[in-house]
Design an enzyme around this catalytic site. Structure first.
Site: not given
Ligand code: 0GY
Length: 300
Positions: A34, A125, A182, A250, A255
């Site tokens: 990300h 997504r 995941h 990742d 989080n």
């Molecule tokens: C990930 C997982 C998380 C967060 C997000 O879009 C997001 O905020 O994907 C998570 O908190 O499990 O894929 O990075």
């Protein structure tokens, strides 16, 4: 410009990961990562459930080069909502070495989609994780599928394993390429051949358009590093579906509240879930290249 303060208990990514002991194959793709902000340039979404630390495209590209990856797939994170500008900006700066997965509403216009496609977006997504997003009815997602169909984009789905039974028919009914984040978040305290993970394997078994990211041991583990409790789950998918698995760091690891992984050690983890040269080449090079860089990537 807006200024944002990250959540007080937020763990920021490790700025100085170790160098992996293993050398990644040429052309390796970090297929799940990300960018966050920077918030003063790309404001976080008002409806977000968390405020992260900034994690810029330049930091992502520096990590890519340090770890030995060739390319990235940048996945829209919920802290940016449906505002894909930070992700698209990263794609445009990557000179063909990044693809993206966006988050859109059903009323997204053809022009907006075409612009994202041109920048390198290859999918949308659907996030069903309740701590991250408020649930939406199936019709909402069907509306998006209709909008992206002409582009041949994929659908990336993110859900908790406990919710799969309820959503199985909807996921199995999608006729786009479907990529599951995941491994569908298995509860790794349950047996790898128990009913919960069997249901996920059944989805992949019955639906040849479904792929899995064998990612996030740091998120799924109960035991902690070096993630011995997650290895069997990833191994099962790599062994059973060697041509439909991809892997990514990742980064910057949103989080996580137990520990922040060392990205170098995460790369070395790949050697445990894909122990042969052939399996690793498929996982890290052939599969993500086919999925994101082939002509008409996303279309089956
Ligand atoms: C990930 C997982 C998380 C967060 C997000 O879009 C997001 O905020 O994907 C998570 O908190 O499990 O894929 O990075």
């Amino acid at each position: 410009m807006a200024s944002f303060t990250m959540d007080p208990d937020w763990l920021c990514f490790t700025e100085h990961p170790t160098k992996p002991a293993h050398v990644l194959p040429a052309g390796a793709v970090d297929a799940h990562c990300h960018v966050f902000g920077p918030g003063d340039q790309f404001p976080f979404a008002p409806e977000r459930k968390y405020t992260p630390c900034d994690a810029s495209k330049d930091q992502l590209f520096a990590l890519r080069d340090f770890l030995g990856f060739d390319k990235n797939v940048v996945v829209q994170a919920t802290c940016h909502g449906n505002d894909n500008r930070a992700m698209v900006d990263a794609l445009r700066a990557a000179g063909g070495r990044a693809r993206g997965v966006a988050s859109v509403r059903p009323d997204v216009t053809d022009d907006e989609l075409a612009e994202m496609d041109e920048a390198g977006v290859r999918g949308v997504r659907f996030n069903y994780v309740r701590r991250l997003v408020d649930p939406k009815p199936d019709a909402y997602y069907h509306g998006i599928v209709e909008r992206i169909a002409p582009l041949g984009w994929q659908v990336v789905i993110y859900f908790e394993a406990a919710d799969l039974a309820e959503r199985f028919d909807f996921f199995a009914g999608l006729d786009t390429t479907v990529v599951v984040d995941h491994m569908g978040r298995p509860d790794v305290r349950q047996p790898v051949d128990g009913p919960q993970f069997d249901l996920f394997v059944k989805l992949m078994d019955e639906r040849p358009n479904v792929w899995a990211k064998v990612t996030c041991p740091e998120r799924l583990t109960v035991a902690g590093p070096p993630y011995d409790d997650v290895v069997p789950f990833a191994r099962r998918l790599v062994d059973t579906f060697p041509d439909r698995v991809v892997w990514g760091t990742d980064w910057p690891h949103p989080n996580l509240n137990s520990h922040m992984p060392d990205d170098g050690a995460l790369v070395d983890y790949v050697w445990r879930i894909a122990p042969t040269d052939e399996a690793r080449h498929k996982l890290l090079v052939d599969n993500p290249t086919r999925l994101y860089w082939a002509e008409n990537a996303g279309a089956r």
